[in-house]
Design an enzyme around this catalytic site. Structure first.
Site, PDB file in Angstrom:
ATOM      1  N   CYS A 185       0.812  -1.220   0.000  1.00 44.13           N
ATOM      2  CA  CYS A 185       0.000   0.000   0.000  1.00 44.13           C
ATOM      3  C   CYS A 185       0.845   1.268   0.000  1.00 44.13           C
ATOM      4  O   CYS A 185       0.330   2.361  -0.261  1.00 44.13           O
ATOM      5  CB  CYS A 185      -0.928   0.006   1.202  1.00 44.13           C
ATOM      6  SG  CYS A 185      -1.950  -1.457   1.282  1.00 44.13           S
TER       7      CYS A 185
ATOM      8  N   HIS B 267      -3.106   6.898   3.425  1.00 44.74           N
ATOM      9  CA  HIS B 267      -3.576   5.634   2.830  1.00 44.74           C
ATOM     10  C   HIS B 267      -4.920   5.278   3.462  1.00 44.74           C
ATOM     11  O   HIS B 267      -5.109   5.403   4.669  1.00 44.74           O
ATOM     12  CB  HIS B 267      -2.539   4.541   3.089  1.00 44.74           C
ATOM     13  CG  HIS B 267      -3.044   3.172   2.740  1.00 44.74           C
ATOM     14  ND1 HIS B 267      -3.680   2.907   1.553  1.00 44.74           N
ATOM     15  CD2 HIS B 267      -3.012   2.006   3.436  1.00 44.74           C
ATOM     16  CE1 HIS B 267      -4.022   1.628   1.525  1.00 44.74           C
ATOM     17  NE2 HIS B 267      -3.634   1.057   2.645  1.00 44.74           N
TER      18      HIS B 267
ATOM     19  N   ASN C  81     -10.275  -0.079   0.566  1.00 43.78           N
ATOM     20  CA  ASN C  81      -8.803  -0.060   0.518  1.00 43.78           C
ATOM     21  C   ASN C  81      -8.340  -0.489  -0.882  1.00 43.78           C
ATOM     22  O   ASN C  81      -8.493  -1.651  -1.254  1.00 43.78           O
ATOM     23  CB  ASN C  81      -8.261  -1.013   1.595  1.00 43.78           C
ATOM     24  CG  ASN C  81      -6.738  -1.014   1.663  1.00 43.78           C
ATOM     25  OD1 ASN C  81      -6.061  -0.494   0.772  1.00 43.78           O
ATOM     26  ND2 ASN C  81      -6.205  -1.608   2.712  1.00 43.78           N
TER      27      ASN C  81
HETATM   28  O1  UT7 Z   1      -3.661  -1.601   3.674  1.00 44.07           O
HETATM   29  C1  UT7 Z   1      -2.655  -2.287   4.330  1.00 44.07           C
HETATM   30  C2  UT7 Z   1      -2.779  -2.167   5.763  1.00 44.07           C
HETATM   31  N1  UT7 Z   1      -4.023  -2.712   6.223  1.00 44.07           N
HETATM   32  C3  UT7 Z   1      -4.521  -2.262   7.330  1.00 44.07           C
HETATM   33  O2  UT7 Z   1      -3.969  -1.336   7.867  1.00 44.07           O
HETATM   34  C4  UT7 Z   1      -5.717  -2.924   7.965  1.00 44.07           C
HETATM   35  C5  UT7 Z   1      -5.527  -2.914   9.467  1.00 44.07           C
HETATM   36  N2  UT7 Z   1      -6.530  -3.633  10.220  1.00 44.07           N
HETATM   37  C6  UT7 Z   1      -7.809  -3.270  10.327  1.00 44.07           C
HETATM   38  O3  UT7 Z   1      -8.239  -2.328   9.686  1.00 44.07           O
HETATM   39  C7  UT7 Z   1      -8.702  -3.995  11.317  1.00 44.07           C
HETATM   40  O4  UT7 Z   1      -7.886  -4.795  12.165  1.00 44.07           O
HETATM   41  C8  UT7 Z   1      -9.789  -4.881  10.630  1.00 44.07           C
HETATM   42  C9  UT7 Z   1     -10.827  -3.986   9.951  1.00 44.07           C
HETATM   43  C10 UT7 Z   1      -9.146  -5.801   9.637  1.00 44.07           C
HETATM   44  C11 UT7 Z   1     -10.516  -5.698  11.689  1.00 44.07           C
HETATM   45  O5  UT7 Z   1     -11.084  -4.823  12.649  1.00 44.07           O
HETATM   46  P1  UT7 Z   1     -10.905  -5.100  14.204  1.00 44.07           P
HETATM   47  O6  UT7 Z   1     -11.608  -4.044  14.918  1.00 44.07           O
HETATM   48  O7  UT7 Z   1      -9.419  -5.239  14.437  1.00 44.07           O
HETATM   49  O8  UT7 Z   1     -11.680  -6.440  14.373  1.00 44.07           O
HETATM   50  P2  UT7 Z   1     -11.168  -7.805  15.010  1.00 44.07           P
HETATM   51  O9  UT7 Z   1     -10.379  -8.571  14.016  1.00 44.07           O
HETATM   52  O10 UT7 Z   1     -10.571  -7.547  16.361  1.00 44.07           O
HETATM   53  O11 UT7 Z   1     -12.537  -8.549  15.259  1.00 44.07           O
HETATM   54  C12 UT7 Z   1     -13.509  -8.060  16.207  1.00 44.07           C
HETATM   55  C13 UT7 Z   1     -14.775  -8.879  16.078  1.00 44.07           C
HETATM   56  C14 UT7 Z   1     -14.526 -10.403  16.101  1.00 44.07           C
HETATM   57  O12 UT7 Z   1     -15.618 -11.010  16.760  1.00 44.07           O
HETATM   58  P3  UT7 Z   1     -15.510 -11.476  18.311  1.00 44.07           P
HETATM   59  O13 UT7 Z   1     -14.368 -12.461  18.343  1.00 44.07           O
HETATM   60  O14 UT7 Z   1     -15.203 -10.221  19.079  1.00 44.07           O
HETATM   61  O15 UT7 Z   1     -16.834 -12.067  18.569  1.00 44.07           O
HETATM   62  C15 UT7 Z   1     -14.566 -10.777  14.658  1.00 44.07           C
HETATM   63  O16 UT7 Z   1     -14.934 -12.115  14.460  1.00 44.07           O
HETATM   64  O17 UT7 Z   1     -15.401  -8.598  14.824  1.00 44.07           O
HETATM   65  C16 UT7 Z   1     -15.632  -9.832  14.133  1.00 44.07           C
HETATM   66  N3  UT7 Z   1     -15.485  -9.583  12.703  1.00 44.07           N
HETATM   67  C17 UT7 Z   1     -16.510  -9.282  11.889  1.00 44.07           C
HETATM   68  N4  UT7 Z   1     -17.829  -9.157  12.140  1.00 44.07           N
HETATM   69  C18 UT7 Z   1     -18.613  -8.830  11.071  1.00 44.07           C
HETATM   70  C19 UT7 Z   1     -14.329  -9.572  11.965  1.00 44.07           C
HETATM   71  N5  UT7 Z   1     -14.617  -9.282  10.700  1.00 44.07           N
HETATM   72  C20 UT7 Z   1     -15.963  -9.093  10.621  1.00 44.07           C
HETATM   73  C21 UT7 Z   1     -16.822  -8.761   9.573  1.00 44.07           C
HETATM   74  N6  UT7 Z   1     -18.154  -8.647   9.845  1.00 44.07           N
HETATM   75  N7  UT7 Z   1     -16.407  -8.562   8.307  1.00 44.07           N
END
Ligand code: UT7
Length: 330
Positions: free
Chosen positions: A115, A257, A287
């Site tokens: 990215c 970004h 993204n």
């Molecule tokens: O471009 C290159 C660089 N990329 C980035 O910088 C991306 C960086 N990361 C992020 O933007 C975030 O970490 C994500 C958007 C990928 C994920 O967000 P998060 O707030 O870190 O979510 P998480 O992985 O901690 O998950 C929280 C909860 C989980 O459920 P439980 O275990 O708390 O019950 C996940 O299973 O959200 C759940 N979850 C979803 N729920 C609905 C994860 N993905 C989804 C989804 N829809 N798509």
């Protein structure tokens, strides 16, 4: 320094097909509310079967040239394409684009910096202009990430979109107000395994087994990447501002970004820059990796946000892990 580099013009292109959060609800276990609140995303664009990276890059380039008052296609004396989703593993998409543009006998190469690719390419273009070797460099960020989506992983499958942004970088006299003031690109390979396409390269070549395992798609440890992205983009931006004696109060616009709205908010908070000066397009395009910064500049120009003479910061973070910042007067 005899010459300076400036951004002459910027254009972008996104494919016609729009996929919004409600469309994704039908494809994977997710919902509009989660996507909006956790990422800030609502729509993204996907290519159809007929489009590859060079097609999007070509259209973005046409738009950039159309937006320029001075540059014609024939003026371009170098092409740098930033992408991790090239038309073919080789040759460089830049060479395919060169043929489409009808240009001969100029260097054309790709940059693979995830990215941060557009920031890397801009930094390289700046050096070539300043040292007098090139006069007019086409820098393109283009990605077709819809083809790398792992539909079994809701942690990543809602995040990405396709698109291209192109910038014409030109030589300008050293007294011209519009110029790239400074840039820093860097990388920390320690954590490269947090974000990658596992198969399809020489470590794990394509095989029926790699396809069965979905290993040709994006793998990302989102939580870890999130924290590193905030630290890296705010850190490198603060460093570039400090070494140029520029206060955050002097910054008119930041084009970050577009990976996650919460990352953008955290970077703004760390740098003490109000969100009203952070340009956000993540709701419309999600993204788009190396295309996200030039697409966002292009949109901001069309909306009369960024104007000639404005002090602008571009910053990105991505696979590698790579990161960097460009400080410029538009
Ligand atoms: O471009 C290159 C660089 N990329 C980035 O910088 C991306 C960086 N990361 C992020 O933007 C975030 O970490 C994500 C958007 C990928 C994920 O967000 P998060 O707030 O870190 O979510 P998480 O992985 O901690 O998950 C929280 C909860 C989980 O459920 P439980 O275990 O708390 O019950 C996940 O299973 O959200 C759940 N979850 C979803 N729920 C609905 C994860 N993905 C989804 C989804 N829809 N798509």
């Amino acid at each position: 320094m005899k010459y300076r580099a400036m951004i002459d013009s910027v254009g972008h292109y996104v494919p016609k097909k729009i996929v919004n959060n409600f469309d994704l609800e039908k494809k994977t276990d997710t919902n509009d509310e989660w996507i909006k609140t956790r990422t800030g995303m609502f729509e993204r664009h996907y290519v159809d079967d007929t489009e590859a990276a060079s097609d999007l890059a070509f259209k973005a380039t046409e738009n950039a040239i159309y937006s320029s008052n001075t540059t014609t296609k024939q003026d371009i004396d170098m092409i740098i394409v930033a992408t991790v989703t090239s038309d073919h593993p080789f040759p460089a998409t830049a060479c395919i684009l060169q043929k489409r543009l009808g240009l001969k006998d100029i260097p054309a190469f790709d940059i693979c910096a995830g990215c941060s690719g557009f920031i890397y390419a801009l930094d390289i273009a700046k050096q070539y202009i300043e040292n007098g070797i090139a006069k007019t460099i086409l820098v393109v960020g283009v990605e077709i990430l819809s083809q790398l989506i792992n539909w079994a992983d809701r942690g990543t499958n809602i995040l990405f979109g396709d698109g291209a942004g192109a910038a014409i970088i030109t030589r300008t006299p050293s007294n011209c107000i519009s110029h790239i003031i400074d840039s820093k690109i860097t990388a920390d390979g320690t954590d490269w395994e947090l974000l990658l396409q596992v198969a399809g390269g020489s470590r794990i070549p394509a095989s029926p087994d790699s396809i069965r395992k979905n290993a040709h798609t994006i793998y990302m440890e989102g939580n870890k990447i999130f924290k590193l992205a905030v630290r890296a983009m705010s850190g490198v931006t603060a460093e570039v501002l400090k070494r140029n004696n520029v206060s955050t109060k002097d910054i008119d616009w930041v084009v970050p970004h577009q990976a996650n709205l919460r990352i953008i908010e955290s970077v703004a908070e760390k740098l003490n820059i109000p969100m009203s000066r952070m340009i956000v397009t993540i709701d419309k395009f999600a993204n788009t990796s190396s295309a996200s910064v030039p697409i966002t500049i292009s949109v901001a120009l069309k909306q009369n946000m960024i104007k000639r003479g404005d002090m602008v910061v571009l910053t990105a973070f991505g696979a590698g892990l790579t990161f960097g910042t460009v400080l410029l007067r538009y």
